[in-house]
Design a protein around this motif. Sequence first.
Motif, PDB file in Angstrom:
ATOM      1  N   LYS A   1       2.220  10.175  16.848  1.00 60.00           N
ATOM      2  CA  LYS A   1       1.805   8.975  16.291  1.00 60.00           C
ATOM      3  C   LYS A   1       1.220   9.050  14.671  1.00 60.00           C
ATOM      4  N   ILE A   2       0.538  10.226  14.694  1.00 58.58           N
ATOM      5  CA  ILE A   2      -0.082  10.484  13.386  1.00 58.58           C
ATOM      6  C   ILE A   2       1.062  10.634  12.265  1.00 58.58           C
ATOM      7  N   TRP A   3       1.935  11.552  12.963  1.00 58.19           N
ATOM      8  CA  TRP A   3       3.193  11.727  12.167  1.00 58.19           C
ATOM      9  C   TRP A   3       3.831  10.392  11.714  1.00 58.19           C
ATOM     10  N   GLU A   4       4.134   9.588  12.781  1.00 61.92           N
ATOM     11  CA  GLU A   4       4.877   8.225  12.396  1.00 61.92           C
ATOM     12  C   GLU A   4       4.273   7.496  11.384  1.00 61.92           C
ATOM     13  N   HIS A   5       2.839   7.616  11.247  1.00 59.13           N
ATOM     14  CA  HIS A   5       2.085   6.856  10.299  1.00 59.13           C
ATOM     15  C   HIS A   5       1.784   7.460   9.127  1.00 59.13           C
ATOM     16  N   ARG A   6       2.508   8.633   9.041  1.00 54.18           N
ATOM     17  CA  ARG A   6       1.959   9.404   7.637  1.00 54.18           C
ATOM     18  C   ARG A   6       1.976   8.536   6.490  1.00 54.18           C
ATOM     19  N   SER A   7       2.848   7.539   6.320  1.00 52.86           N
ATOM     20  CA  SER A   7       2.823   7.051   4.936  1.00 52.86           C
ATOM     21  C   SER A   7       1.543   6.059   4.609  1.00 52.86           C
ATOM     22  N   ASP A   8       0.918   5.535   5.939  1.00 50.80           N
ATOM     23  CA  ASP A   8      -0.129   4.846   6.118  1.00 50.80           C
ATOM     24  C   ASP A   8      -1.444   5.576   5.286  1.00 50.80           C
ATOM     25  N   TYR A   9      -1.403   7.074   5.601  1.00 52.46           N
ATOM     26  CA  TYR A   9      -2.469   7.830   5.423  1.00 52.46           C
ATOM     27  C   TYR A   9      -2.253   8.070   3.729  1.00 52.46           C
ATOM     28  N   ALA A  10      -1.223   7.887   3.157  1.00 55.15           N
ATOM     29  CA  ALA A  10      -1.206   8.110   1.678  1.00 55.15           C
ATOM     30  C   ALA A  10      -2.278   6.871   0.851  1.00 55.15           C
ATOM     31  N   TYR A  11      -2.286   5.764   1.733  1.00 58.04           N
ATOM     32  CA  TYR A  11      -3.128   4.850   0.814  1.00 58.04           C
ATOM     33  C   TYR A  11      -4.676   5.265   1.158  1.00 58.04           C
ATOM     34  N   VAL A  12      -5.055   5.890   2.193  1.00 52.32           N
ATOM     35  CA  VAL A  12      -6.539   6.006   2.366  1.00 52.32           C
ATOM     36  C   VAL A  12      -6.870   7.259   1.891  1.00 52.32           C
ATOM     37  N   LEU A  13      -5.796   8.277   1.578  1.00 50.51           N
ATOM     38  CA  LEU A  13      -6.241   9.763   1.662  1.00 50.51           C
ATOM     39  C   LEU A  13      -7.183   9.882   0.118  1.00 50.51           C
ATOM     40  N   PRO A  14      -7.010   9.360  -0.745  1.00 51.24           N
ATOM     41  CA  PRO A  14      -7.695   9.516  -1.914  1.00 51.24           C
ATOM     42  C   PRO A  14      -9.151   9.101  -1.719  1.00 51.24           C
ATOM     43  N   ALA A  15      -9.234   7.731  -0.924  1.00 55.59           N
ATOM     44  CA  ALA A  15     -10.746   7.487  -0.706  1.00 55.59           C
ATOM     45  C   ALA A  15     -11.673   8.425   0.317  1.00 55.59           C
ATOM     46  N   ILE A  16     -10.594   9.172   1.332  1.00 53.36           N
ATOM     47  CA  ILE A  16     -11.056  10.034   2.301  1.00 53.36           C
ATOM     48  C   ILE A  16     -11.437  11.377   1.788  1.00 53.36           C
ATOM     49  N   ALA A  17     -10.861  11.534   0.765  1.00 55.74           N
ATOM     50  CA  ALA A  17     -11.176  13.007   0.092  1.00 55.74           C
ATOM     51  C   ALA A  17     -12.533  12.815  -0.582  1.00 55.74           C
TER      52      ALA A  17
END
Lengths: 319, 296
Positions: free
Chosen positions: A24-40
């Motif tokens: 599931k995480i892999w399928e949504h990998r492109s979604d994470y690109a949006y939140v990654l900077p914020a999470i970092a």
Amino acid sequence: MTILTGKAEARRRLQPDRSGVLRKIWEHRSDYAYVLPAIAVMLIVIAYPIYYTIELSFFNTPPGLQLRDKIFVGFDNYVAILTSPVFWRVTSNTLIWTIGSTFISFVLGFACALALHRDFLGRGILRAILIIPWVISAVAASYIWKWIYHSDFGIIGAVLVGLGWADRPPNFIDSVSTVLPSLIVVNIWREFPFAMIMMMAGLQTVPDQLLRAAKVDGANAWQRFWHVTFPHLRNVSTVTILLLAVANFNSFIIPWIMTGGGPSNASHIWITHIYELAFGRQRWGVASAYSVLLFLILMSLGYFYVRALTGNERKDGSE
Amino acid sequence: MSAIAETAHRGQARRSMRIDGWRWGGRIFLVFMLLYTALPMVWMLSTSIKSGFAAMQFPPQLWPDQPTLASYQKLLDPQNSVGQDFLRFFWNSLFVSTTTTILSVIVAVPAAYAFSRFTFPGRNFLFFAVLLRNMFPAVIFLVPLFILMRAIGLVNTHGSLVLTYLTFGLPLAIWLLKGFYDNIPVQLEQAARIDGATRFQAFVLIVMPLSAPGIIATAIYSFIGAWNEYIYAYTFLSKNEQLTLPVGIQRFFSENTTDFPGLMAASFMMSVPVVVLFLVLQRYFVRALTEGAVKH
């Protein structure tokens, strides 16, 4: 439980439940690109500090933050806090400050919102003036009020003397008995506009038909308020009160600049006390233990906070 | 007939009197709140145009006989040391607040969009963490962040402020913007997708322009928050030339606590930019703030 947009919901339905979390995480990998900077950013400046505070709370560190010389002391810092008489003093101050400020700010702000709900000449200007204290810096507000309360040249003292109600100007913020209420007056001055804004927005959502129907049924102004308007505003009231309570509990600037917690701890609240322990007396371990306790209190408040904030989402969610 | 009409008439009169009572109560209350709100600000303004001598008069004058702009001239004069300091603090505040605002918006826009539209694993937990951050006071993070900043060599730089201001700017920005995205119909993006746009293109070309009011509001909120921030600046900066306004004016007047006209003039100057910004754009701002809390 969550809002699902049409597309997202369709995607969820298509997905078989047997798929593993990793897939599931892999399928949504492109979604994470949006939140990654914020999470970092959040990891560096929020998660790490929380972890470090918990660690430090179990150590004794010498002044000057020489962290290599820290000594493990177990729960000693926590014991020291809970057995100190200052703790209870500061805690009762915090309760008076938080509850008093929150309650009065909310009532005043709500009353302003109701009084401003009907249109009249000059309403926009009046509303703008009432909001200003909330926007200006708390530091500026602290200095303005310090000057107003000044024991020799303050305007309130001068008015009281002029009216013959006092022989000489009172020491509003230099006296143990009046300092906390005097600071609460300043805090309310800055906070009630927030409650006003929130409640004004809430009032706009109260359906006119309901009020008119109640009027036709013979309900008077108070009954209409109590039975129609107020129940309708429960959600926004809860959120407003919680936000105010959290903000007041976390106040720092007004007590710190106006009195520094004095006289004799009479205006110290948790936050100013923690600051003084850490950066004034360099007792990093005890200050960290205090922070952990504060953290636990806020987490439990946070439970209600998030529930209130997401509660209205749940209602129009997929269920 | 007349008896009934009279009773009805009397009832109506009583009712309208009662309504008038509410209205008058409301007006008196508003006048009281106006005085409570405005008098301290009037007192700040009036003190700021007094001479040092006039400020110490007893009984005090509400409005001075001989108003003077001397305090403002002093603050704005780059030739004398007070003016130099004040103008430097002002520029420092402007620099730190603007940088913080730009960075928070850049990072928050895609994150808020993702929280509004996507359902990736961990979404709820992450959003919960974002919301929760709004509750924690700066003080909790102060000691570890101070240590961290010292370790990476950012103590005594504006970089330390920008980085820490993101701790409160980002969660708030994400929350405000998510409220805006939730209200933009998803069909608009779907239409763009059907026309051949990628999801990212739909986001940039369709959703972003529609959320411009939300982005403006979020930017103002970040700016005001950074402009008024005190505790991190107070802790992280020690050199005079780096201070931001809230800390700067404190340093300034702790040496000369009797210059109340100067202090009030500085307080006024510090408040002007944010108050003007707020009043001009308050429509967007209030909408963003209340969007999440009042929708149902």
